[in-house]
Design an enzyme around this catalytic site. Structure first.
Site, short mmCIF file in Angstrom:
data_model
loop_
_atom_site.label_atom_id
_atom_site.label_comp_id
_atom_site.label_asym_id
_atom_site.label_seq_id
_atom_site.Cartn_x
_atom_site.Cartn_y
_atom_site.Cartn_z
N TYR A 57 0.86 -1.18 0.00
CA TYR A 57 0.00 0.00 0.00
C TYR A 57 0.90 1.23 0.00
O TYR A 57 1.80 1.35 0.83
CB TYR A 57 -0.91 0.04 1.23
N GLN B 140 -11.01 0.00 1.13
CA GLN B 140 -11.44 -0.86 0.03
C GLN B 140 -10.26 -1.53 -0.66
O GLN B 140 -10.37 -2.67 -1.13
CB GLN B 140 -12.29 -0.07 -0.97
N ASN C 98 -3.44 6.02 5.97
CA ASN C 98 -4.14 6.82 6.98
C ASN C 98 -4.86 5.91 7.98
O ASN C 98 -4.71 4.68 7.96
CB ASN C 98 -5.10 7.81 6.31
N SER D 2 4.92 9.55 11.90
CA SER D 2 6.37 9.48 11.84
C SER D 2 6.99 10.19 13.04
O SER D 2 6.43 11.15 13.58
CB SER D 2 6.87 10.12 10.55
N GLN E 275 10.86 15.34 9.92
CA GLN E 275 9.74 14.46 10.28
C GLN E 275 8.46 15.24 10.53
O GLN E 275 7.37 14.79 10.20
CB GLN E 275 10.09 13.62 11.50
N HIS F 228 5.91 15.69 7.68
CA HIS F 228 5.10 14.58 7.16
C HIS F 228 3.61 14.86 7.35
O HIS F 228 2.82 14.75 6.43
CB HIS F 228 5.47 13.27 7.85
N GLU G 147 10.98 5.80 16.44
CA GLU G 147 11.10 5.25 15.09
C GLU G 147 12.48 5.56 14.52
O GLU G 147 13.20 4.67 14.04
CB GLU G 147 10.01 5.85 14.21
N HIS G 148 12.87 6.82 14.55
CA HIS G 148 14.18 7.26 14.08
C HIS G 148 14.95 7.88 15.24
O HIS G 148 14.44 8.80 15.89
CB HIS G 148 14.06 8.32 12.98
N ASP H 167 15.73 7.62 4.81
CA ASP H 167 14.43 7.61 4.15
C ASP H 167 14.53 7.22 2.69
O ASP H 167 13.60 6.64 2.13
CB ASP H 167 13.77 9.00 4.25
N GLU I 287 -0.45 -36.20 29.44
CA GLU I 287 -1.49 -35.26 29.00
C GLU I 287 -2.80 -35.97 28.67
O GLU I 287 -3.73 -35.35 28.14
CB GLU I 287 -0.99 -34.48 27.77
N HIS J 286 -1.91 -40.07 20.74
CA HIS J 286 -0.56 -39.53 20.56
C HIS J 286 0.47 -40.55 21.05
O HIS J 286 1.47 -40.83 20.37
CB HIS J 286 -0.39 -38.23 21.36
#
Length: 432
Positions: free
Chosen positions: A132, A193, A216, A239, A261, A264, A329-330, A363, A417, A422
């Site tokens: 995506y 979708q 998003n 980010s 950042q 973004h 993250e960074h 990046d 068990e 088994h």
């Protein structure tokens, strides 16, 4: 105040930091119900629902799902429509990403025990993955490279890209990146979708084994809902960058790294930790000086005001401890000798070492993946990589002697068990 100013000496620092770090917008009941309805509809009606949602949300006039597909020559032609400098940059970045991720490849392995029993692991690439790529406030051809190239290194035979095209406007650099990265086809749909189409399959969109890539809140919610039907990479939040600085880097550099950042989106987070109060003042002055000239000034302003911070720490040891608490993250270690601190860093998606290593290099073209854990999840998760596109199967091949020895152990445990079948299945192989 352009950005929050905090000090660890403040008795209320912990509460203020927790409030700053809090991110709970990834779960919203109203959005969840909307997404569930879209997922169910696409699962039930396939292409017809996909076309309907695409026309509604992307303001298009598509008559059939076939019009949503870009592949073959149409992808190749995008390379001819963008400047040669962009083509060269895409190819160079892709080559570096591939070279780095080649080091992550895992081979199948076996070993043989003394009695002839063979044990091991078979590593197999996924059959098909879906990527995506957002198409809203900004387009991210770099994310396509980061997601698709490791998949191809892993040996995935088919990579499908979904990306929205509002008003039907194709972005040539996105298509060019898909071509360079080895994407099989592009489906010009977005939102929940698109996730539904990848997870369940439609007459036009093939069902995939895994969905990766940022989006998003509707996309993130959809990925969460389809997990289990397919695998996903992560639920990505906004980010983040955390700069740990000893006070000796050019303050303009630090300010621009924070901007990198913050630009973004309004929910992005940019934080500086530094033991030098006067340097923090200089960084603030650099922010004031540089911000008016930024193209995305409005977004940066909101991000810094709502979630950004300049934090005065007691010393570098406290800075490292706070960094591990934040689990960014960074993480930029903008210090004289970053190797001195590396061993103490336990939680970070990517670590940028030294004053000259800006996060932006990671990046685009350094090589390591820029799809990274956010919102503190670096405490337990890792960057996207080749290992995300393979699965592992255990190999067990018992010799008669090995089956007899293992059968005796398995029999005892199985009867403990109360699983008689088994036990007897193992006992049949015991050599008398």
């Amino acid at each position: 105040m352009l950005i929050n100013r905090l000090t660890t000496a403040d008795p209320e620092f912990d509460q203020r930091l927790d409030a700053l770090l809090a991110w709970d917008a990834s779960v919203n009941d109203d959005i969840t119900q909307t997404v569930k309805a879209i997922l169910a509809d696409v699962r039930e009606r396939g292409d017809a629902a996909l076309v309907e949602y695409t026309n509604r949300f992307d303001h298009r006039q598509v008559a059939s799902a076939a019009e949503l597909v870009v592949e073959g020559d149409a992808l190749e032609q995008a390379l001819a429509r963008i400047p040669e400098s962009q083509v060269a940059a895409l190819r160079e970045a892709a080559a570096r990403i591939e070279a780095y991720h080649q080091h992550q490849k895992q081979d199948s392995w076996t070993y043989t025990e003394a009695n002839g029993t063979v044990l091991g692991q078979k590593v197999t690439p996924l059959d098909r993955v879906g990527l995506y790529a957002p198409g809203g406030k900004a387009v991210y051809p770099s994310s396509i490279l980061m997601a698709a190239v490791p998949a191809k290194v892993a040996g995935v035979p088919e990579v499908v890209l979904v990306t929205p095209t509002p008003k039907g406007e194709l972005n040539d650099i996105v298509l060019a990146a898909a071509t360079v990265a080895g994407v099989s086809r592009v489906i010009t749909v977005g939102g929940a979708q698109a996730v539904a189409a990848l997870a369940y399959g439609t007459e036009t969109v093939p069902k995939v084994d895994k969905i990766v890539g940022p989006g998003n809140i509707f996309v993130a919610t959809a990925k969460r809902e389809v997990f289990g039907t397919v695998d996903i990479d992560m639920i990505a939040g906004p980010s983040e960058i955390l700069v740990v600085c000893d006070g000796k880097t050019d303050p303009d550099w630090v300010a621009m790294d924070l901007f990198s950042q913050a630009e973004h989106d309004e929910d992005a987070q940019a934080i500086l930790l530094c033991p030098d109060g006067s340097f923090i003042d200089k960084v603030y002055q650099s922010i004031e000086k540089l911000l008016p000239g930024m193209e995305r000034k409005g977004i940066i302003e909101v991000s810094l005001a709502n979630r950004g911070a300049l934090i005065h720490v007691r010393d570098m040891a406290e800075a490292i401890a706070l960094s591990n608490r934040i689990a960014p993250e960074h993480l930029e270690l903008s210090v004289e000798n970053p190797d001195d601190y590396l061993a103490a860093i336990r939680h970070a998606g990517a670590i940028f070492m030294g004053r000259h290593t800006s996060e932006s290099l990671g990046d685009y073209c350094a090589g390591p993946n820029h799809v990274l854990p956010t919102s503190g999840t670096a405490r337990f998760s890792s960057p996207l990589g080749v290992y995300d596109y393979v699965k592992r199967s255990s190999i067990i091949h018992c010799s008669p002697e090995g089956a007899s020895l293992l059968g005796e152990v398995a029999s005892v445990l199985a009867r403990g068990e109360y699983l008689e079948a088994h036990a007897r299945s193992a006992e049949y192989r015991i050599i008398k």
